[in-house]
Design a protein around this motif. Structure first.
Motif, PDB file in Angstrom:
ATOM      1  N   GLU A 177      13.881 104.654  45.392  1.00 26.30           N
ATOM      2  CA  GLU A 177      13.809 105.180  44.029  1.00 26.30           C
ATOM      3  C   GLU A 177      14.280 104.170  42.990  1.00 26.30           C
ATOM      4  OE1 GLU A 177      14.936 109.265  41.597  1.00 26.30           O
ATOM      5  OE2 GLU A 177      15.848 108.859  43.558  1.00 26.30           O
ATOM      6  N   ASN A 178      15.271 103.353  43.340  1.00 32.07           N
ATOM      7  CA  ASN A 178      15.804 102.408  42.354  1.00 32.07           C
ATOM      8  C   ASN A 178      14.856 101.250  42.058  1.00 32.07           C
ATOM      9  OD1 ASN A 178      16.035 100.850  44.654  1.00 32.07           O
ATOM     10  ND2 ASN A 178      18.274 100.745  44.640  1.00 32.07           N
ATOM     11  N   ALA A 179      13.703 101.187  42.750  1.00 35.82           N
ATOM     12  CA  ALA A 179      12.738 100.119  42.480  1.00 35.82           C
ATOM     13  C   ALA A 179      11.779 100.474  41.347  1.00 35.82           C
ATOM     14  CB  ALA A 179      11.940  99.810  43.746  1.00 35.82           C
ATOM     15  N   PHE A 180      11.864 101.705  40.818  1.00 38.35           N
ATOM     16  CA  PHE A 180      10.849 102.191  39.884  1.00 38.35           C
ATOM     17  C   PHE A 180      11.284 102.128  38.427  1.00 38.35           C
ATOM     18  CE2 PHE A 180       9.493 104.153  43.828  1.00 38.35           C
ATOM     19  CZ  PHE A 180       8.104 104.066  43.757  1.00 38.35           C
ATOM     20  N   VAL A 181      10.286 101.905  37.581  1.00 34.49           N
ATOM     21  CA  VAL A 181      10.364 102.171  36.148  1.00 34.49           C
ATOM     22  C   VAL A 181       9.194 103.087  35.830  1.00 34.49           C
ATOM     23  CG1 VAL A 181      10.182 101.224  33.824  1.00 34.49           C
ATOM     24  CG2 VAL A 181      11.421  99.952  35.588  1.00 34.49           C
ATOM     25  N   THR A 182       9.462 104.304  35.361  1.00 30.18           N
ATOM     26  CA  THR A 182       8.366 105.212  35.035  1.00 30.18           C
ATOM     27  C   THR A 182       8.009 105.087  33.556  1.00 30.18           C
ATOM     28  OG1 THR A 182       9.887 107.044  34.635  1.00 30.18           O
ATOM     29  CG2 THR A 182       8.957 106.846  36.858  1.00 30.18           C
ATOM     30  N   VAL A 183       6.727 105.281  33.261  1.00 30.82           N
ATOM     31  CA  VAL A 183       6.225 105.143  31.893  1.00 30.82           C
ATOM     32  C   VAL A 183       5.466 106.394  31.493  1.00 30.82           C
ATOM     33  CG1 VAL A 183       6.133 102.628  31.873  1.00 30.82           C
ATOM     34  CG2 VAL A 183       4.186 103.899  32.785  1.00 30.82           C
ATOM     35  N   GLN A 184       5.608 106.755  30.245  1.00 27.31           N
ATOM     36  CA  GLN A 184       4.918 107.908  29.693  1.00 27.31           C
ATOM     37  C   GLN A 184       3.555 107.486  29.132  1.00 27.31           C
ATOM     38  OE1 GLN A 184       6.163 110.989  30.146  1.00 27.31           O
ATOM     39  NE2 GLN A 184       7.828 109.929  31.248  1.00 27.31           N
ATOM     40  N   ASP A 185       2.735 108.464  28.860  1.00 25.80           N
ATOM     41  CA  ASP A 185       1.413 108.207  28.294  1.00 25.80           C
ATOM     42  C   ASP A 185       1.549 107.514  26.940  1.00 25.80           C
ATOM     43  OD1 ASP A 185      -1.327 108.248  27.972  1.00 25.80           O
ATOM     44  OD2 ASP A 185      -1.413 110.350  27.356  1.00 25.80           O
TER      45      ASP A 185
END
Length: 392
Positions: free
Chosen positions: A116-124
């Motif tokens: 999980e710590n490998a992620f950067v989530t982005v919004q639309d």
């Protein structure tokens, strides 16, 4: 094949799969495919957009030998042919972050066990600066999984479109060189993969209207350096009216149903209707799917086996139900020996098709003159309905 320059600081990476002939143990690949990844080197940060199918991981990792750093790995789509090699990329570039939609994050954790710590989530609509290059992320759910997105490179006006506008073609050409060949491959791709999500894709097409798109770089197939034609084609496939076309998938055991199919085909042609026949015993289901993109009417030619439809006809009905084409009318023709429930069984297999059912024509044994007259009346009905709806 080494990485290839698209323009300054933007390269194609990936693998050409010349030999693959089946996708998902279901979809025919008569021309193989490519797994396209893209490297964008900004003045401050570097991003890798997608990866390759795991069996070809070594091809991608070899292309990365002379890449000094990767700061971000953009995952447009969690399916393995796009994201399956992300773990190997992270092993080589452990500081890199995986950029994905919130839904894709969970799917990638499940499918590939990425921490999980490998992620950067982005919004639309969110952007990510690489320095002198800016990535804008556009969520495109259900093109063709729920987590998908595309990336727009603002400065260079390139849309990295994932499966959107894709085509399965193994080729050494980086850009589209044979528009006719790519049009057919892209239509097959749409028919087999995208057509079930036509209505949602139409909404996602509208989201792209405000962007100045000078190039489309998909995850499969060649890059569109003149992209307007493929966008126009998609608009027609998604939202255009059906064509003046009857698609007639059939199977015949002893020739009786084939006589009916041939008679109806001739009758429809005489009435100005184009017909495409598909002998289900030998047909390429991809070709059948492509024809369904444009069809106004489906007529299934089916003999009765053990009181029900022949299994190949049942499969065709299930396929059409799953693909959800914009067809408007349906009928059934065929021969039986002593009775059965062929029509009722097939009708129950197509709940997704919002069609008007035209009276079927079934005969006992070989068709007689009265049966051929019934087929002529069926052709009259189809022609009238196509005319009333203005199908061309």
């Amino acid at each position: 094949m080494q990485k290839r320059k698209i323009m300054e600081k933007i390269h194609w990476l990936g693998a050409v799969d010349w030999d693959r002939r089946l996708f998902d143990s279901l979809i025919p690949l008569p021309d193989g495919t490519t797994y396209n990844a893209y490297l964008i080197e900004g003045s401050e940060k570097t991003a890798l957009l997608d990866t390759v199918d795991p069996p070809m991981a070594e091809v991608l990792t070899a292309q990365l030998d002379n890449v000094p750093k990767i700061d971000f790995v953009v995952s447009h789509h969690a399916e393995q042919d796009h994201s399956g090699t992300i773990p190997q990329v992270l092993e080589r570039f452990p500081q890199a972050k995986v950029v994905a939609t919130p839904k894709a994050k969970g799917m990638l954790m499940d499918i590939l066990k990425i921490p999980e710590n490998a992620f950067v989530t982005v919004q639309d609509g969110e952007t990510l600066s690489l320095g002198d290059k800016t990535l804008e992320f556009i969520h495109t759910p259900w093109v063709h999984w729920p987590e998908t997105m595309v990336t727009y490179l603002q400065e260079d006006k390139i849309l990295f479109s994932c499966d959107f506008f894709g085509s399965h073609i193994a080729t050494s050409d980086l850009f589209v060189t044979d528009q006719g060949r790519v049009h057919e491959a892209a239509k097959r791709y749409f028919a087999e993969i995208m057509m079930p999500f036509r209505n949602i894709i139409a909404k996602n097409m509208k989201k792209l209207n405000g962007y100045d798109i000078q190039m489309i770089a998909p995850s499969h197939g060649q890059i569109y350096d003149r992209p307007s034609w493929i966008m126009d084609a998609y608009q027609d496939w998604v939202a255009g009216d059906p064509h003046n076309l009857v698609v007639l998938p059939f199977v015949s055991m002893h020739g009786s149903t084939r006589k009916m199919v041939d008679h109806l085909t001739a009758a429809l042609v005489e009435r100005g209707i184009r017909v495409e026949l598909f002998n289900l015993a030998v047909t390429d289901i991809g070709k059948l799917a492509m024809a369904l993109v444009d069809a106004a009417t489906i007529v299934v030619g089916v003999p009765t086996v053990l009181a029900g439809p022949h299994p190949l006809a049942a499969y065709a009905a299930l396929l059409a139900n799953a693909l959800k084409p914009k067809v408007r009318f349906l009928s059934i023709i065929g021969s039986y020996g002593w009775g059965g429930k062929t029509v009722e069984t097939l009708a129950g297999m197509i709940p997704n098709l919002k069609v008007e059912v035209i009276d079927p024509v079934l005969c006992k044994g070989l068709p007689a003159e009265a049966d051929f007259a019934s087929l002529d009346r069926l052709a009259d009905s189809i022609a009238q309905k196509h005319k009333e709806n203005g199908f061309r």
